[in-house]
Design an enzyme around this catalytic site. Structure first.
Site, PDB file in Angstrom:
ATOM      1  N   SER A 189       0.824  -1.214   0.000  1.00 37.25           N
ATOM      2  CA  SER A 189       0.000   0.000   0.000  1.00 37.25           C
ATOM      3  C   SER A 189       0.850   1.252   0.000  1.00 37.25           C
ATOM      4  CB  SER A 189      -0.894   0.114   1.232  1.00 37.25           C
ATOM      5  OG  SER A 189      -0.984  -0.999   1.996  1.00 37.25           O
ATOM      6  N   HIS A 193      -1.636  -2.679  -6.965  1.00 38.21           N
ATOM      7  CA  HIS A 193      -2.225  -2.324  -5.673  1.00 38.21           C
ATOM      8  C   HIS A 193      -3.751  -2.331  -5.764  1.00 38.21           C
ATOM      9  CE1 HIS A 193      -3.450   0.922  -2.653  1.00 38.21           C
ATOM     10  NE2 HIS A 193      -3.256  -0.188  -1.989  1.00 38.21           N
TER      11      HIS A 193
END
Ligand code: NAI
Length: 437
Positions: free
Chosen positions: A147, A168
């Site tokens: 992240s 992601h």
């Protein structure tokens, strides 16, 4: 792209509806644009389809990614080292013939793409990356679902960094956007394949450049940072969340932390702070929650309590004593412009104006190809309300000059809020984001 449709100001009766429709129209235009302009990817390259997906880490994200791929005729091998995670994943996918759950890294050797989704710390990721590369087929792509950690810090784990990229997923059960991140060493074909894979999963890829927190989490961090600041100034958790819900978010900032996990938010925030992102300051509140096991929905208690892990967030009287040492009375910097008590819109603006500032840094640093990718990412990766048209579309409605003035005033107390050169120049020229394009 032409300017987005503007509401007819001559009929104020249905102005709210018109603004919402104009916002929805802008958002629809952004989604349409993404089909032919998904960001920093060479569209001349043909992506190789993924037939066998490897996933390392069978936690929250590993299982969510597997659940997406299951529906797309892709074989999946999931690897973990924790017996509890392995048995939970086996139970989740018990009826899926295409899913193998194992502690054997060797079984990843026939995967076309292997996604790492282990805990958000560099040393653990390094060990896992090296193990993955030692078993991966020579043509396989390796991606991290990190992240926040920039790819430049991770690609040194690889002998062949050209096959490494970031994919992601932002809560794939609810969000359609997936960031595809190219590091300095990522090859153009790797990026093209990753973009193709995201489309294979029927999700929306936005291909972007490298940088701590990328786009969505960088903007999220700016939002959470301001929310934690207001909390430390004495504004209640429930009031902040209510203000952001009223603005149109599906969940308030503290509800979002409880969904992501206070530990994951703390690690990600720390990474961004270590990379000197001005939008993040270290709040003692998250470590305090983590220390008390209040990680959010996954432990049944966080900023709220959750008798049912998927159910409603309930106010928890046991939270306040933990916050007491860090809270001042409702005071500093939270008065509304007229000196009165803040209303919900004031609170939402107080939180979101610094997010616009951070967006201009993302644009300045060339992380996105086009400012419209910021709006697409924040709406479809973090549920910024679609009817508001996008973060920068909303900023245009507040007015770039007004917003720059607000930041200038607040930067006296908080120098990190000094307007960027981009904002100052746009403000001087009377420009708006959507008129610049
Ligand atoms: P999690 O804590 O739920 O799962 C991590 C899993 O990795 C655990 O099952 C653990 O046993 C496993 N693991 C640890 N070391 C391992 C090793 N050496 N080999 C194999 N497995 C190992 O974490 P979560 O939330 O799924 O996050 C994973 C990654 O995804 C992190 O990088 C996180 O930042 C990122 N992410 C998380 C999101 C969230 O909302 N939680 C959203 C988007 C990205």
């Amino acid at each position: 792209m032409s300017d987005p449709p503007k509401p007819d100001m001559s009929s104020p009766d249905n102005l709210t509806e018109q603004l919402a429709q104009a916002g929805l129209d802008n958002d629809a235009a952004l989604v349409l644009r993404n089909r032919t302009a998904p960001g920093k990817v060479d569209l001349k390259l043909t992506p190789d389809p993924v037939k066998h997906l490897g996933i390392v880490g069978c936690g929250l994200m590993g299982c969510s990614i597997a659940a997406l791929a299951v529906g797309q005729n892709i074989s999946i091998t999931m690897v973990d080292v924790a017996p509890t995670a392995l048995s939970a994943a086996r139970e989740t996918f018990a009826d899926e013939d295409r899913v193998t759950v194992t502690d054997q890294y060797d079984l990843l050797s026939s995967a076309d793409l292997i996604i790492e989704a282990v805990v958000e710390t560099l040393p653990v990721k390094k060990t896992v990356h090296e193990r993955i590369e030692s078993v991966a087929a020579s043509g396989a792509i390796i991606a991290s679902n990190t992240s926040s950690i920039p790819l430049v810090s991770m690609e040194k784990h690889f002998r062949s960094p050209e096959r490494f990229c970031g994919i992601h997923f932002c809560h794939p059960e609810v969000m359609s956007l997936v960031e595809v991140i190219s590091g300095p060493g990522t090859s153009a074909q790797t990026t093209a394949n990753a973009v193709g894979f995201v489309r294979q999963l029927e999700k929306m890829p936005v291909a972007i450049g490298d940088g701590a927190g990328f786009v969505v989490n960088r903007l999220l961090s700016a939002m959470l940072n301001q929310s934690l600041r207001l909390l430390s100034q004495g504004v209640a958790v429930a009031d902040i969340d209510a203000a952001m819900r009223k603005f149109g978010f599906k969940a308030g900032p503290f509800e979002i932390i409880d969904i992501i996990g206070a530990d994951t938010c703390m690690y990600a925030g720390r990474t961004m702070w270590e990379h000197k992102l001005e939008c993040v300051s270290l709040s003692p509140i998250l470590p305090r929650l983590v220390k008390h096991g209040r990680l959010g929905r996954k432990t049944g208690v966080g900023f709220y309590k959750y008798p049912d892990p998927r159910g409603e967030a309930l106010v928890d009287p046991e939270l306040q004593p933990l916050l007491d040492p860090y809270q001042q009375t409702f005071a500093l910097g939270v008065e509304s412009a007229d000196g009165g008590k803040k209303n919900d819109l004031d609170l939402a603006r107080q939180i979101l104006v610094p997010v616009v500032l951070e967006a201009t840094r993302v644009i300045d640093q060339g992380i996105v190809n086009d400012f419209r990718d910021v709006d697409l990412a924040f709406t479809h990766g973090l549920s910024f309300p679609r009817q508001r048209g996008g973060l920068l579309y909303w900023a245009d409605q507040v007015g770039v000059a007004e917003l720059t003035k607000m930041l200038d005033q607040r930067s006296v107390a908080d120098p990190a809020l000094k307007p960027t050169a981009l904002l100052v120049s746009m403000s001087c020229r009377g420009q708006s984001f959507y008129s610049v394009s």
